[in-house]
Design a protein around this motif. Structure first.
Motif, mmCIF file in Angstrom:
data_model
loop_
_atom_site.group_PDB
_atom_site.id
_atom_site.type_symbol
_atom_site.label_atom_id
_atom_site.label_comp_id
_atom_site.label_asym_id
_atom_site.label_seq_id
_atom_site.Cartn_x
_atom_site.Cartn_y
_atom_site.Cartn_z
ATOM 1 N N MET A 142 62.147 94.919 31.233
ATOM 2 C CA MET A 142 61.382 93.727 31.014
ATOM 3 C C MET A 142 61.973 92.618 31.872
ATOM 4 O O MET A 142 63.179 92.391 31.840
ATOM 5 N N PRO A 143 61.131 91.983 32.587
ATOM 6 C CA PRO A 143 61.652 90.940 33.467
ATOM 7 C C PRO A 143 62.122 89.763 32.651
ATOM 8 O O PRO A 143 61.644 89.491 31.562
ATOM 9 N N ASN A 144 63.013 89.085 33.196
ATOM 10 C CA ASN A 144 63.598 87.930 32.523
ATOM 11 C C ASN A 144 62.892 86.663 32.992
ATOM 12 O O ASN A 144 62.981 86.290 34.157
ATOM 13 N N TYR A 145 62.185 86.006 32.048
ATOM 14 C CA TYR A 145 61.496 84.749 32.348
ATOM 15 C C TYR A 145 62.000 83.683 31.402
ATOM 16 O O TYR A 145 61.305 83.297 30.462
ATOM 17 N N PRO A 146 63.164 83.186 31.572
ATOM 18 C CA PRO A 146 63.716 82.247 30.602
ATOM 19 C C PRO A 146 62.994 80.911 30.569
ATOM 20 O O PRO A 146 62.946 80.249 29.555
ATOM 21 N N TYR A 147 62.429 80.526 31.674
ATOM 22 C CA TYR A 147 61.816 79.191 31.687
ATOM 23 C C TYR A 147 60.403 79.191 31.125
ATOM 24 O O TYR A 147 59.882 78.151 30.759
ATOM 25 N N TYR A 148 59.767 80.334 31.058
ATOM 26 C CA TYR A 148 58.375 80.388 30.608
ATOM 27 C C TYR A 148 58.214 80.864 29.173
ATOM 28 O O TYR A 148 57.144 80.760 28.613
ATOM 29 N N TYR A 149 59.228 81.377 28.596
ATOM 30 C CA TYR A 149 59.117 81.903 27.224
ATOM 31 C C TYR A 149 59.277 80.765 26.232
ATOM 32 O O TYR A 149 60.241 80.016 26.281
ATOM 33 N N GLN A 150 58.276 80.633 25.325
ATOM 34 C CA GLN A 150 58.349 79.650 24.246
ATOM 35 C C GLN A 150 57.932 80.349 22.960
ATOM 36 O O GLN A 150 56.991 81.147 22.962
ATOM 37 N N PRO A 151 58.617 80.048 21.852
ATOM 38 C CA PRO A 151 58.187 80.654 20.575
ATOM 39 C C PRO A 151 56.805 80.138 20.172
ATOM 40 O O PRO A 151 56.402 79.054 20.557
ATOM 41 N N TYR A 152 56.097 80.929 19.368
ATOM 42 C CA TYR A 152 54.733 80.574 18.922
ATOM 43 C C TYR A 152 54.767 79.334 18.047
ATOM 44 O O TYR A 152 55.520 79.256 17.085
ATOM 45 N N GLN A 153 53.941 78.374 18.370
ATOM 46 C CA GLN A 153 53.789 77.175 17.552
ATOM 47 C C GLN A 153 52.306 77.003 17.249
ATOM 48 O O GLN A 153 51.484 77.093 18.165
ATOM 49 N N PRO A 154 51.955 76.755 15.986
ATOM 50 C CA PRO A 154 50.534 76.588 15.657
ATOM 51 C C PRO A 154 49.966 75.355 16.347
ATOM 52 O O PRO A 154 50.686 74.413 16.668
ATOM 53 N N TYR A 155 48.655 75.356 16.547
ATOM 54 C CA TYR A 155 47.990 74.253 17.226
ATOM 55 C C TYR A 155 48.090 72.989 16.404
ATOM 56 O O TYR A 155 47.834 72.990 15.205
ATOM 57 N N GLN A 156 48.425 71.909 17.003
ATOM 58 C CA GLN A 156 48.461 70.608 16.362
ATOM 59 C C GLN A 156 47.519 69.691 17.120
ATOM 60 O O GLN A 156 47.614 69.584 18.347
ATOM 61 N N PRO A 157 46.600 69.043 16.392
ATOM 62 C CA PRO A 157 45.664 68.161 17.090
ATOM 63 C C PRO A 157 46.413 66.984 17.703
ATOM 64 O O PRO A 157 47.509 66.636 17.257
ATOM 65 N N PRO A 158 45.828 66.366 18.677
ATOM 66 C CA PRO A 158 46.500 65.220 19.303
ATOM 67 C C PRO A 158 46.682 64.078 18.307
ATOM 68 O O PRO A 158 45.981 63.996 17.303
ATOM 69 N N MET A 159 47.615 63.224 18.574
ATOM 70 C CA MET A 159 47.933 62.096 17.708
ATOM 71 C C MET A 159 46.717 61.180 17.585
ATOM 72 O O MET A 159 46.110 60.821 18.583
ATOM 73 N N ALA A 160 46.354 60.852 16.349
ATOM 74 C CA ALA A 160 45.203 59.972 16.125
ATOM 75 C C ALA A 160 45.592 58.533 16.410
ATOM 76 O O ALA A 160 46.747 58.133 16.239
ATOM 77 N N ASP A 161 44.599 57.750 16.810
ATOM 78 C CA ASP A 161 44.882 56.348 17.063
ATOM 79 C C ASP A 161 45.104 55.613 15.738
ATOM 80 O O ASP A 161 44.877 56.152 14.655
ATOM 81 N N GLN A 162 45.497 54.384 15.788
ATOM 82 C CA GLN A 162 45.856 53.628 14.575
ATOM 83 C C GLN A 162 44.669 53.429 13.646
ATOM 84 O O GLN A 162 44.804 53.511 12.426
ATOM 85 N N LEU A 163 43.477 53.171 14.188
ATOM 86 C CA LEU A 163 42.303 52.945 13.356
ATOM 87 C C LEU A 163 41.962 54.190 12.547
ATOM 88 O O LEU A 163 41.677 54.122 11.348
ATOM 89 N N THR A 164 42.047 55.347 13.201
ATOM 90 C CA THR A 164 41.777 56.597 12.494
ATOM 91 C C THR A 164 42.820 56.831 11.408
ATOM 92 O O THR A 164 42.491 57.274 10.304
ATOM 93 N N GLN A 165 44.074 56.539 11.691
ATOM 94 C CA GLN A 165 45.127 56.700 10.693
ATOM 95 C C GLN A 165 44.877 55.786 9.498
ATOM 96 O O GLN A 165 45.056 56.187 8.344
ATOM 97 N N LEU A 166 44.473 54.553 9.748
ATOM 98 C CA LEU A 166 44.196 53.627 8.641
ATOM 99 C C LEU A 166 43.021 54.105 7.805
ATOM 100 O O LEU A 166 43.040 54.026 6.579
ATOM 101 N N ARG A 167 41.979 54.598 8.473
ATOM 102 C CA ARG A 167 40.810 55.090 7.731
ATOM 103 C C ARG A 167 41.176 56.280 6.849
ATOM 104 O O ARG A 167 40.684 56.423 5.747
ATOM 105 N N GLN A 168 42.028 57.158 7.336
ATOM 106 C CA GLN A 168 42.420 58.321 6.559
ATOM 107 C C GLN A 168 43.298 57.943 5.382
ATOM 108 O O GLN A 168 43.226 58.542 4.318
ATOM 109 N N SER A 169 44.139 56.944 5.559
ATOM 110 C CA SER A 169 45.054 56.582 4.481
ATOM 111 C C SER A 169 44.431 55.600 3.491
ATOM 112 O O SER A 169 44.959 55.396 2.413
ATOM 113 N N TYR A 170 43.279 54.992 3.865
ATOM 114 C CA TYR A 170 42.659 53.994 2.988
ATOM 115 C C TYR A 170 41.983 54.677 1.814
ATOM 116 O O TYR A 170 41.182 55.586 1.980
ATOM 117 N N GLN A 171 42.308 54.240 0.622
ATOM 118 C CA GLN A 171 41.655 54.708 -0.592
ATOM 119 C C GLN A 171 41.176 53.474 -1.333
ATOM 120 O O GLN A 171 41.984 52.605 -1.683
#
Length: 135
Positions: free
Chosen positions: A1-30
């Protein structure tokens, strides 16, 4: 097996991009929850006369019981959906007697056998006497 140390990354689940402040406020507002009011307990509303009861304002689709403080009278004032009032007047009368109970069905009494036999003997004697008179 070839050695690719720079390209190997462990599996990480998809995370959506960071929401802007207005979206964060709307989600936290009750919105504030208003406390639920307990049903209003019936309270006694005293009036001085029938005229005061007639002038008492009643909200549409509601009713109120008004007690006269000068006479043994109760007024029931109601208003329909359009707000048109109507009033019923009740006199308070003391009950002096207990209500009369419905009459009970009469009990059936049966004659003893000895009385029935005596009656049968008398009928036989009368029938025999009628038979003799008819001959």
């Amino acid at each position: 097996m070839p050695n690719y140390p720079y390209y190997y990354q462990p599996y990480q689940p998809y995370q959506p991009p960071m929401a802007d402040q207005l979206t964060q406020l709307r989600q936290s507002y009750q919105p504030m929850q208003q406390p639920q009011q307990a049903p209003a307990s019936p309270s006694i509303v005293w009036v001085q006369s029938e005229m005061e009861a007639a002038n008492y304002l009643v909200a549409p689709n509601s009713a109120v019981t008004l007690w006269d403080s000068n006479a043994p009278v109760v007024y029931l004032k109601q208003a329909d959906a359009s707000g048109k009032p109507s009033m019923k007047i009740y006199d308070l009368v003391e009950r002096n007697q207990r209500p009369v109970q419905a009459p009970q069905a009469p009990t059936v009494e049966y004659a003893p056998l000895s009385r029935l036999e005596a009656l049968e003997a008398r009928l036989d004697a009368l029938a025999a006497k009628d038979k003799e008179d008819a001959e």
